[in-house]
Enzyme design. Structure first.
Site, short mmCIF file in Angstrom:
data_model
loop_
_atom_site.label_atom_id
_atom_site.label_comp_id
_atom_site.label_asym_id
_atom_site.label_seq_id
_atom_site.Cartn_x
_atom_site.Cartn_y
_atom_site.Cartn_z
N GLU D 82 0.81 -1.23 0.00
CA GLU D 82 0.00 0.00 0.00
C GLU D 82 0.84 1.28 0.00
O GLU D 82 0.33 2.36 0.31
CB GLU D 82 -0.97 -0.01 1.19
N HIS D 101 -0.90 5.87 7.66
CA HIS D 101 -2.05 5.04 7.29
C HIS D 101 -2.25 3.97 8.35
O HIS D 101 -1.32 3.24 8.69
CB HIS D 101 -1.84 4.37 5.93
N HIS D 103 -5.40 1.26 10.55
CA HIS D 103 -6.70 0.58 10.60
C HIS D 103 -7.33 0.78 11.98
O HIS D 103 -7.95 -0.13 12.51
CB HIS D 103 -6.52 -0.91 10.34
N HIS D 171 -11.87 0.08 6.01
CA HIS D 171 -10.44 -0.12 5.87
C HIS D 171 -9.65 0.65 6.95
O HIS D 171 -8.95 0.04 7.74
CB HIS D 171 -10.03 0.32 4.46
#
Lengths: 238, 238, 238, 238
Positions: D82, D101, D103, D171
């Protein structure tokens, strides 16, 4: 008495013992809970700790059982009474290599009310196929809730069907997978997704959870990349 | 002055001290809370820490009291002012061998509103018989909430009746059992079940909690198998 | 430049530093938050850490300020910009000996909606008198939320009035007390009571919180017995 | 193959590695999550860990990438799949120096329902400008949710627009900032504000969140004072 499936690599026993401690560390197990692995050399045997709090399990505590939940070479050790959960799932599901059973608080409520668990995010992709609820009353009436016979284990396996997770009303859950790390991953993210779903339900309105096809293909990625998470979890408990 | 019930094995005092630390470690106690044990050799005496934060309690802090909450051989140590909770429950309930009193946040709300606690899972089976709420205003009007007299302790014991748990409005809870590990187990899973019930109520709809008979027989299993959890909890604090 | 209130016992500075670390350990402070003590020898002076994350504060970081929030003998150290909160509360409330300011998540929501905080249990008895909400917009319009002037500090002190706790809209809270342990106790149990109130509100129906008179007399007990909790909290951070 | 942006100070690599561990320690990352830094000497390059659980990242794990997400001098190391999230945000947003980033469970629900995240307090001031939701289905239909192409990364960057945070449906989230500490700060307080918003929504009624102008000017203070929090967070993981 059944014969042994044969000796098992020490590293595999260590991993199974670590799985017990990982599930404590990650908040899936409390002072109870158990995880099993199908014998790598014999599909009709499985490996599982003797009856012991999961935080304490080491490789030396791992016992071997046949699919009737009889111990092979018990040497005075006692298995968990609920080993029938594992035996019957291994019997019914030849694709399953590992089984986790826990009493994780975050999932219990979903087994008590009419709200189905859904896949709140990619990590819980396997929930997109559904998480059926096993109510022991349906076949066995009033019980002490314990899965202490082959018949009860088989009834649970029947409700689980081809899914990755089943909830046990007023009891807990089972999570299964094609490998030990995947079963552990699914147990951890069933709990995580359950916590998120409590929040999403409280906010109200439709929930844009993963649909069945998103879940199917996202789960493939999870299975492929589980090693990275497994290594991190294992590092914390070894 | 009452006579002593006699010397108590060091291991028993160590266990009672450990119970204090276990209940902190498991999130039932904060910087307050106390747990007592009926004297193993004299039904009219009980053992309990001097007034001290529970995380600090060792075997040397354990005092002996009679059922009027008078210290036997205080040697300058001060008991908790709320030792009347313990004295009056031991007086009223000859089946009770251990008593826990805590201010656990997760149960307080159930003592403030009209929602009864129920048994969300097998671990909390003892809640299926009900958890009555003691409101000190009913008999004593406006108070400082503290159970600081025999009369208040007796009123609480009266509300507890034959149950395993009672809530104290705007105060906390008591949990009792036929042994120290069982009382500790019940305190821990009252809190755990309370947290689950908050989630189940929020999801809405009927809650398929354990019914009275399921609870009764599931609790028998808990009492039989409590040793495994007790060993795990104790390992963490010793 | 104002004169010093005189030297302060090292033990007092150590306690004030420990209070910072206690409030981190107990989850009231995150990487921000500050606590102050009126100078024991001079009512127009107060003691407070230099601008530093609270987990790091030691006795050597404590500075002295006058009630205009000017540092006495700064020696190159910089105070927190929000020291005006403390200065103006010490100016307005001669009964207050210690002030805590935090951004504790569990209380923020009560400052954003129309639901007043109430005393969920005896530990939060001081909330029974009410916890007013200070909205900086009322007097100062659109700001950066920071209490960076004497005027803003005074407006907050005005809203606090004779209460023990005030909420700051979209910002946090202040808790005050007649001693350092009591102010710390009140900060900790404001957070604890706030968490319980979220649960009680969710269950629905009337909440049998402490009424004003119960709160007043229960708080007297808390103030008398705070030493036991203070010792336990301090043991964890020293 | 792209050329390197040049050698980077060891202290910068150490900080980027520490950011990974900070985000685990602060509960933003679980066993997954990644954070990147634009190359200090070359605007078309960025630095990011090889694919590894964030708790394990050290300076030696940091790789260099160009804005097509190609590794410069991979030496056998594999980047995160990613990394396109980071590459495309660095391409689209020249003001952004760092990207996180994660979760994080507390934000997922806001990406699944119609409730926008708002700024619950000054620490989350950057949310007052809005936190748009990226739904991968809008442009890419049914996928495995993974941002594994430049096109998907660019679509996310397009939804992020000029904001500090975007949610990814089912996500997780991205948080960006003009420096590494600011991006980390924003990730941490997006999670904190999300938790508070769940509570505020449950209490009901209008929420007096920061408005856009309050948020804009409060964020300036956060950016100026972030060093104090950064030092505290870093101290915990080094």
């Amino acid at each position: 008495m059944s014969s042994s499936g044969g000796p098992v690599d020490r590293a595999i026993l260590e991993d199974l013992a670590a799985a017990n401690r990982i599930l404590v560390d990650q908040g899936v197990f409390d002072a109870a809970g158990h995880v099993s692995l199908r014998h790598p050399g014999h599909a009709e045997r499985f490996l599982m700790s003797r009856g012991l709090a999961p935080q304490m399990v080491t490789a030396d505590d791992i016992m071997e059982f046949d699919l009737d939940a009889n111990a092979i070479d018990a040497r005075g050790r006692n298995g968990f009474i609920e080993r029938y959960i594992h035996a019957e799932i291994f019997r019914a599901r030849r694709d399953v290599m590992a089984v986790v059973h826990s009493h994780s608080p975050a999932v219990i409520a979903f087994g008590l009310v009419g709200t189905p668990m859904r896949a709140m995010y990619h990590n819980a992709a396997f929930l997109a196929a559904g998480a059926p609820v096993f109510d022991i009353r349906d076949k066995f009436g009033t019980t002490d809730i314990v899965i202490n016979t082959a018949a009860k284990g088989a009834a649970l396996a029947d409700v689980l069907s081809d899914k990755s997770v089943a909830l046990l009303r007023a009891h807990g859950m089972v999570a299964v997978g094609p490998s030990l790390p995947v079963a552990v991953f699914r147990a951890i993210f069933t709990v995580a997704s359950g916590k998120i779903q409590h929040q999403a339900q409280a906010l109200g309105g439709p929930i844009a959870a993963l649909d069945a096809e998103e879940g199917r293909i996202a789960d493939i990625v999870n299975v492929q990349t589980v090693g990275r998470a497994w290594d991190a979890w294992k590092q914390r408990v070894t």
